[in-house]
Design an enzyme around this catalytic site. Structure first.
Site, PDB file in Angstrom:
ATOM      1  N   GLY A  18     -39.648  43.963 -16.829  1.00 17.93           N
ATOM      2  CA  GLY A  18     -38.504  44.175 -15.946  1.00 17.93           C
ATOM      3  C   GLY A  18     -38.669  43.629 -14.547  1.00 17.93           C
ATOM      4  N   ASP A  38     -50.386  48.018 -15.129  1.00 20.30           N
ATOM      5  CA  ASP A  38     -49.392  48.668 -15.987  1.00 20.30           C
ATOM      6  C   ASP A  38     -50.099  49.386 -17.122  1.00 20.30           C
ATOM      7  OD1 ASP A  38     -46.901  49.366 -17.135  1.00 20.30           O
ATOM      8  OD2 ASP A  38     -46.042  47.411 -16.660  1.00 20.30           O
ATOM      9  N   ASP A  68     -52.384  53.835 -15.071  1.00 20.53           N
ATOM     10  CA  ASP A  68     -51.457  54.962 -15.146  1.00 20.53           C
ATOM     11  C   ASP A  68     -51.264  55.438 -13.713  1.00 20.53           C
ATOM     12  OD1 ASP A  68     -50.212  57.427 -15.324  1.00 20.53           O
ATOM     13  OD2 ASP A  68     -51.561  58.236 -16.852  1.00 20.53           O
ATOM     14  N   VAL A  69     -50.079  55.232 -13.152  1.00 21.87           N
ATOM     15  CA  VAL A  69     -49.884  55.523 -11.723  1.00 21.87           C
ATOM     16  C   VAL A  69     -49.919  57.009 -11.408  1.00 21.87           C
ATOM     17  CG1 VAL A  69     -48.605  53.391 -11.292  1.00 21.87           C
ATOM     18  CG2 VAL A  69     -47.349  55.484 -11.889  1.00 21.87           C
ATOM     19  N   TYR A 159     -33.753  62.639 -10.246  1.00 19.71           N
ATOM     20  CA  TYR A 159     -34.012  61.231  -9.938  1.00 19.71           C
ATOM     21  C   TYR A 159     -33.693  60.934  -8.477  1.00 19.71           C
ATOM     22  CZ  TYR A 159     -33.983  56.139 -10.549  1.00 19.71           C
ATOM     23  OH  TYR A 159     -34.239  54.788 -10.443  1.00 19.71           O
ATOM     24  N   LYS A 163     -36.381  59.405  -5.670  1.00 19.77           N
ATOM     25  CA  LYS A 163     -36.166  58.129  -4.977  1.00 19.77           C
ATOM     26  C   LYS A 163     -35.871  58.339  -3.489  1.00 19.77           C
ATOM     27  CE  LYS A 163     -36.960  55.311  -8.333  1.00 19.77           C
ATOM     28  NZ  LYS A 163     -38.144  54.416  -8.270  1.00 19.77           N
ATOM     29  N   GLY A 190     -29.587  48.341  -7.282  1.00 23.39           N
ATOM     30  CA  GLY A 190     -28.450  49.004  -7.920  1.00 23.39           C
ATOM     31  C   GLY A 190     -28.542  48.852  -9.419  1.00 23.39           C
ATOM     32  N   THR A 194     -32.273  45.611 -17.118  1.00 21.45           N
ATOM     33  CA  THR A 194     -33.647  45.672 -17.617  1.00 21.45           C
ATOM     34  C   THR A 194     -33.646  46.569 -18.845  1.00 21.45           C
ATOM     35  OG1 THR A 194     -34.250  47.652 -16.346  1.00 21.45           O
ATOM     36  CG2 THR A 194     -34.525  45.505 -15.246  1.00 21.45           C
TER      37      THR A 194
END
Length: 257
Positions: A18, A38, A68-69, A159, A163, A190, A194
């Site tokens: 993406g 990733d 792994d974040v 969400y 953010k 926006g 993806t």
């Protein structure tokens, strides 16, 4: 021809697929070496792994590191991997997930999962990069937020919360590290096409698509390349006096809400 990011070193979380994949490729085409961090090397949309594609299409170096974040040690290790190329100059905290649960039904486990990836990952990714950038004498951190981090919606409370946290974190970090030559900015995409918007929360390929696109003044959905172009601007000297900014990449969608 010298690129806008010539001989810089970039770490991109969520860089296999993406927006992250597009940013990693754009950075490489502008002269940067890239660490793709990733969970897996294989792109969700299919095709050649990003790090391999970088080396096939450009003369830049690239490598994949599993990350792994939600794990601070993984983030620190990903940034350490950049030392092989000369040390991190650009950190893109891109990895994230989208959820749209009914607020009254959100469980603690669902909340924690979203915050661990979307907020904790950005926080400690920034921390790991900033430690290196302070030693190096400067750098750039680009955090990927969302238009959902600018405006609230009753459908996406969790969400929105995650953010919005990224947006304010970006402002705070810009204030803290600006004097040390580190710029910190956020991109707020926006509607971007993806796997998130084709599979996770399907908009494209459904009856919603045309109606949604009609609400966007530019009358088209965004592409990962649109986000990548914004990231190149912020990470390069073109954005040299841009710090603590929220760059909205949405075709004007948020201006109509």
């Amino acid at each position: 021809m010298v690129g806008l990011l010539q001989d810089k070193v970039a770490v991109v979380t969520g860089g296999s697929s993406g927006n992250g994949r597009a940013m990693a490729m754009a950075f490489a085409h502008e002269g940067a070496d890239v660490v793709v961090a990733d969970l897996q090397a294989e792109p969700r949309e299919g095709g050649t792994p990003t790090h391999e594609l970088v080396m096939a299409e450009t003369d830049r170096r690239a490598k994949f590191v599993r990350c792994d974040v939600t794990n601070v040690a993984d983030l620190e290790a990903a940034v350490e991997e950049a030392d092989e190329f000369g040390g991190v100059d650009v950190m893109v905290n891109n990895a994230g997930i989208f959820r749209a649960e009914e607020f009254l039904d959100v469980t603690e486990e669902e909340y924690d999962a979203l915050m661990d990836i979307n907020v904790k990952g950005v926080f400690f990714g920034s921390q790991a990069a900033a430690k290196k950038m302070v030693e190096k004498g400067g750098g750039n951190i680009v955090n990927i937020s969302s238009v959902a981090g600018l405006q609230g919606s009753g459908e996406y409370v969790t969400y929105n919360t995650s953010k919005g946290a990224v947006r304010l974190m970006t402002y705070a970090l810009a204030s803290k590290f600006g004097p040390q030559g580190i710029r910190v900015n956020a991109i707020h995409p926006g509607l971007i096409e993806t796997t998130m918007t084709t599979e996770d929360v399907p908009i494209f390929g459904t009856e919603q698509e045309d109606a949604f696109v009609e609400t966007i003044p530019s009358r088209r959905a965004g592409t990962p390349e649109d986000v990548a172009n914004a990231a190149v601007f912020l990470a390069s000297d073109l954005g040299g006096y841009v710090n603590g900014e929220s760059l909205v990449v949405d075709g004007g969608m948020s201006s109509t809400l």
